[in-house]
Scaffold this motif. Structure first.
Motif, mmCIF file in Angstrom:
data_model
loop_
_atom_site.group_PDB
_atom_site.id
_atom_site.type_symbol
_atom_site.label_atom_id
_atom_site.label_comp_id
_atom_site.label_asym_id
_atom_site.label_seq_id
_atom_site.Cartn_x
_atom_site.Cartn_y
_atom_site.Cartn_z
ATOM 1 N N LEU A 58 0.828 -1.212 0.000
ATOM 2 C CA LEU A 58 0.000 0.000 0.000
ATOM 3 C C LEU A 58 0.862 1.261 0.000
ATOM 4 C CD1 LEU A 58 -2.765 -1.072 2.534
ATOM 5 C CD2 LEU A 58 -3.019 -0.772 0.049
ATOM 6 N N ILE A 59 1.908 1.272 0.795
ATOM 7 C CA ILE A 59 2.803 2.431 0.854
ATOM 8 C C ILE A 59 3.473 2.645 -0.498
ATOM 9 C CG2 ILE A 59 4.934 3.319 1.881
ATOM 10 C CD1 ILE A 59 3.993 1.917 4.524
ATOM 11 N N ASP A 60 3.971 1.567 -1.099
ATOM 12 C CA ASP A 60 4.635 1.667 -2.402
ATOM 13 C C ASP A 60 3.693 2.167 -3.490
ATOM 14 O OD1 ASP A 60 6.918 0.733 -1.179
ATOM 15 O OD2 ASP A 60 6.790 -1.294 -2.036
ATOM 16 N N ALA A 61 2.404 1.852 -3.357
ATOM 17 C CA ALA A 61 1.406 2.290 -4.338
ATOM 18 C C ALA A 61 0.824 3.662 -3.981
ATOM 19 C CB ALA A 61 0.283 1.267 -4.438
ATOM 20 N N PRO A 73 4.213 5.273 21.474
ATOM 21 C CA PRO A 73 4.005 6.590 20.879
ATOM 22 C C PRO A 73 3.192 6.585 19.572
ATOM 23 C CG PRO A 73 6.314 5.908 20.690
ATOM 24 C CD PRO A 73 5.636 4.903 21.558
ATOM 25 N N ALA A 74 3.085 5.452 18.885
ATOM 26 C CA ALA A 74 2.312 5.412 17.630
ATOM 27 C C ALA A 74 0.870 4.951 17.832
ATOM 28 C CB ALA A 74 3.003 4.490 16.627
ATOM 29 N N MET A 75 0.528 4.568 19.058
ATOM 30 C CA MET A 75 -0.807 4.025 19.340
ATOM 31 C C MET A 75 -1.810 5.154 19.538
ATOM 32 S SD MET A 75 -2.519 1.170 19.641
ATOM 33 C CE MET A 75 -1.207 -0.029 19.802
ATOM 34 N N ASP A 76 -2.902 5.089 18.790
ATOM 35 C CA ASP A 76 -3.931 6.121 18.906
ATOM 36 C C ASP A 76 -5.186 5.678 19.626
ATOM 37 O OD1 ASP A 76 -2.414 8.048 17.649
ATOM 38 O OD2 ASP A 76 -3.302 7.722 15.683
ATOM 39 N N SER A 77 -5.518 4.409 19.571
ATOM 40 C CA SER A 77 -6.723 3.968 20.273
ATOM 41 C C SER A 77 -6.706 2.470 20.541
ATOM 42 C CB SER A 77 -7.982 4.337 19.476
ATOM 43 O OG SER A 77 -8.118 3.520 18.331
ATOM 44 N N PHE A 78 -7.573 2.063 21.433
ATOM 45 C CA PHE A 78 -7.675 0.671 21.847
ATOM 46 C C PHE A 78 -9.164 0.370 21.941
ATOM 47 C CE2 PHE A 78 -5.410 -2.685 24.424
ATOM 48 C CZ PHE A 78 -6.503 -3.467 24.678
ATOM 49 N N LEU A 79 -9.646 -0.421 21.001
ATOM 50 C CA LEU A 79 -11.083 -0.714 20.949
ATOM 51 C C LEU A 79 -11.322 -2.126 21.414
ATOM 52 C CD1 LEU A 79 -13.909 0.194 19.954
ATOM 53 C CD2 LEU A 79 -13.291 -0.753 17.742
ATOM 54 N N PHE A 108 -3.620 6.083 3.300
ATOM 55 C CA PHE A 108 -4.124 5.572 4.577
ATOM 56 C C PHE A 108 -3.172 6.002 5.678
ATOM 57 C CE2 PHE A 108 -1.021 2.431 3.576
ATOM 58 C CZ PHE A 108 -0.743 1.698 4.707
ATOM 59 N N GLU A 109 -3.737 6.245 6.836
ATOM 60 C CA GLU A 109 -2.958 6.753 7.955
ATOM 61 C C GLU A 109 -2.716 5.714 9.037
ATOM 62 O OE1 GLU A 109 -4.818 9.654 5.624
ATOM 63 O OE2 GLU A 109 -5.931 8.279 6.905
ATOM 64 N N ILE A 110 -3.607 4.735 9.117
ATOM 65 C CA ILE A 110 -3.664 3.859 10.285
ATOM 66 C C ILE A 110 -3.510 2.396 9.884
ATOM 67 C CG2 ILE A 110 -5.151 3.073 12.182
ATOM 68 C CD1 ILE A 110 -6.621 5.855 11.742
ATOM 69 N N VAL A 111 -2.773 1.670 10.701
ATOM 70 C CA VAL A 111 -2.783 0.216 10.631
ATOM 71 C C VAL A 111 -3.558 -0.256 11.844
ATOM 72 C CG1 VAL A 111 -1.420 -1.895 10.756
ATOM 73 C CG2 VAL A 111 -0.636 0.028 9.348
ATOM 74 N N ALA A 130 5.186 1.169 13.166
ATOM 75 C CA ALA A 130 5.393 2.614 13.287
ATOM 76 C C ALA A 130 6.561 3.078 12.426
ATOM 77 C CB ALA A 130 5.625 2.991 14.754
ATOM 78 N N ALA A 131 7.572 2.234 12.276
ATOM 79 C CA ALA A 131 8.729 2.585 11.451
ATOM 80 C C ALA A 131 8.348 2.736 9.979
ATOM 81 C CB ALA A 131 9.829 1.540 11.609
ATOM 82 N N MET A 132 7.210 2.183 9.590
ATOM 83 C CA MET A 132 6.717 2.345 8.222
ATOM 84 C C MET A 132 5.949 3.654 8.054
ATOM 85 S SD MET A 132 5.606 -1.462 6.993
ATOM 86 C CE MET A 132 5.339 -2.439 8.459
ATOM 87 N N GLY A 133 5.885 4.425 9.130
ATOM 88 C CA GLY A 133 5.256 5.736 9.055
ATOM 89 C C GLY A 133 3.759 5.748 9.277
ATOM 90 N N LYS A 134 3.228 4.712 9.912
ATOM 91 C CA LYS A 134 1.790 4.631 10.128
ATOM 92 C C LYS A 134 1.457 4.654 11.609
ATOM 93 C CE LYS A 134 1.081 4.541 5.833
ATOM 94 N NZ LYS A 134 0.537 5.735 5.203
#
Length: 132
Positions: free
Chosen positions: A56-59, A126-132, A63-66, A90-94
């Motif tokens: 997905l990144i290469d294409a 630091p890359a975690m935004d939510s926990f559902l 998208f912002e989130i994994v 996170a190292a992949m920038g997501k």
């Protein structure tokens, strides 16, 4: 998009070129919405999940989130190993969100301790935004 690692037959049928295109169409339909690729990035699918994320990144898929489908049962994954996996994503920038969580074990005490440890790890990352 949900579980492209296990939905291979679907993508083989419709064409893998539509995998990143699905994100472009979603962005076009809702420009301000954050988009996620939802997959089990832990367990035995980690390498395949990373390959799909890189695809997905290469294409240049927008998208912002994994989303991490955090399903656990014994043997439970050690927390340091989970943190290392989240570091790799996170190292992949997501950004990361735990989108599906469950922990199934017959030992209530083990389950309680593991859920507590995992929640602390997630909210400390630091890359975690939510926990559902």
């Amino acid at each position: 998009v949900n579980e492209a690692v296990t939905a291979v037959s679907t993508w083989n049928r419709v064409g893998w070129d539509l995998f990143p295109e699905a994100f472009r169409l979603a962005r076009q339909a809702r420009p301000g919405m954050k988009l996620a690729y939802n997959e089990n990035v832990l367990h035995d699918r980690a390498e395949a999940a990373d390959a799909r994320i890189r695809q997905l990144i290469d294409a240049a898929a927008p998208f912002e989130i994994v989303g991490d489908q955090a399903h656990f049962s014994p043997p439970l994954i050690p927390i340091p190993k989970i943190l290392a996996r989240w570091d790799a994503v996170a190292a992949m920038g997501k950004r990361i969100e735990i989108t599906e969580f469950d922990c199934s074990t017959w030992d209530d005490r083990l389950q309680a301790e593991y859920v507590e440890d995992l929640a602390l790890a997630a909210f400390s990352h630091p890359a975690m935004d939510s926990f559902l």
